[in-house]
Design an enzyme around this catalytic site. Structure first.
Site, PDB file in Angstrom:
ATOM      1  N   SER A 216      -6.781  -9.893  -4.210  1.00 60.31           N
ATOM      2  CA  SER A 216      -7.290  -8.618  -3.686  1.00 60.31           C
ATOM      3  C   SER A 216      -6.720  -8.322  -2.304  1.00 60.31           C
ATOM      4  O   SER A 216      -6.459  -7.159  -1.967  1.00 60.31           O
ATOM      5  CB  SER A 216      -8.823  -8.639  -3.630  1.00 60.31           C
ATOM      6  N   ARG A 220      -4.586  -4.841  -2.345  1.00 63.50           N
ATOM      7  CA  ARG A 220      -5.117  -3.686  -1.609  1.00 63.50           C
ATOM      8  C   ARG A 220      -4.013  -3.025  -0.783  1.00 63.50           C
ATOM      9  O   ARG A 220      -3.849  -1.793  -0.808  1.00 63.50           O
ATOM     10  CB  ARG A 220      -6.261  -4.134  -0.697  1.00 63.50           C
ATOM     11  N   ASN A 224      -2.162   0.801  -1.881  1.00 59.76           N
ATOM     12  CA  ASN A 224      -2.186   1.956  -0.986  1.00 59.76           C
ATOM     13  C   ASN A 224      -0.781   2.397  -0.592  1.00 59.76           C
ATOM     14  O   ASN A 224      -0.487   3.599  -0.560  1.00 59.76           O
ATOM     15  CB  ASN A 224      -3.001   1.626   0.267  1.00 59.76           C
TER      16      ASN A 224
END
Length: 292
Positions: A216, A220, A224
């Site tokens: 994660s 992440r 993005n």
């Protein structure tokens, strides 16, 4: 790319821009054949990561070299605010003063480095890839197969590499602070207790926790930045489409307005993502110091 004499379609344009400059360990051109392929190096991500890392170190070195005890200039003041912010976050998460001597500068490096890599997304989409295409053609290679991506953090191998480095540091500090035996005891007794029947379950839960945090952490940032890069490509397509439409003027205005708005918003995104990655690094390293 499209056939010679014809411009690429929208899908061909995007697919081409999403291809990495890939080589094997002997620097020979190669194509990735599986999701995980350790024989393939995304050379563009490596080169830009190294260049931006050196640039970040140079900027911080210049700031340290020009520091004065009097009234600071704008550059010095900005760097001092950044350093103080990172130091405060390090003190809030890392309670071991000796560990902070390494972790605080590490967190500062992480923030500056990731911010610079993210900021490559603000360059015109076709600027560096087009230059590389022309250079490749001038060297006698096929320009249609000259691939170049300039945002290292939009490459999953880069972000997972960074998060895996944080994981290894967590292991290192867990052993350093708790001892090998203490950390091993924690792995098999937390979170459900020290009963021998619970040891395999505890170890499995610990492994899942470490894996989930690492994946994660990297995903992440990647998600993005990949999405931001894709939006810039779509905005660039809007500008390219104006030459083939009777409403070209409207598309031109839309291209400029959309590009400006998204660039301003994206400045916040790239800064926030660098900050989040840095904060999670501090939090995970802080957890490595704490006993369950």
């Amino acid at each position: 790319m499209a056939a010679e004499g014809h411009g690429p379609t929208a899908s061909e344009y995007i697919v081409h821009h999403l291809q990495h400059w890939q080589v094997d360990w002997g620097l020979n051109p190669v194509k990735q054949t599986s999701i995980v392929d350790f024989n393939v190096i995304n050379l563009d991500s490596v080169l830009y990561s190294v260049i931006l890392g050196v640039l970040g170190c140079l900027v911080m070195w210049l700031a340290a070299r020009k520091i004065t005890s009097g009234v600071p200039g704008r550059f010095q003041a900005a760097v001092e605010i950044l350093v103080e912010m990172v130091d405060n976050q390090a003190k809030a998460n890392i309670h071991n003063a000796n560990s902070r001597k390494f972790i605080a500068p590490l967190a500062l490096t992480v923030f500056v480095w990731i911010f610079l890599m993210n900021a490559m997304d603000l360059l015109p989409v076709d600027l560096l890839p087009a230059a590389w295409t022309h250079l490749n053609g001038a060297m006698g290679h096929d320009p249609h197969h000259a691939y170049m991506r300039v945002v290292p953090t939009a490459d999953l191998s880069t972000t997972l590499g960074l998060s895996t480095s944080v994981l290894l540091l967590c292991f290192l500090y867990s052993i350093k602070i708790k001892g090998l035996g203490g950390w091993g005891h924690e792995l098999i007794t937390a979170p459900f207790g020290a009963h021998p029947l619970l040891w395999p379950i505890n170890l499995l839960m610990q492994a899942i926790e470490y894996l989930a945090k690492t994946v994660s952490h990297g995903m992440r940032l990647f998600g993005n930045m990949y999405a931001g890069e894709l939006v810039f490509m779509l905005i660039a397509l809007m500008g390219g489409a104006m030459a083939f439409s009777f409403s070209g003027m409207a598309l031109t205005v839309g291209h400029l307005v959309a590009g400006f708005i998204w660039a301003v918003f994206h400045i916040l995104v790239i800064t926030l993502q660098a900050f989040i990655f840095m904060m999670l690094t501090l939090i995970y390293l802080g957890q490595a110091h704490d006993a369950h």
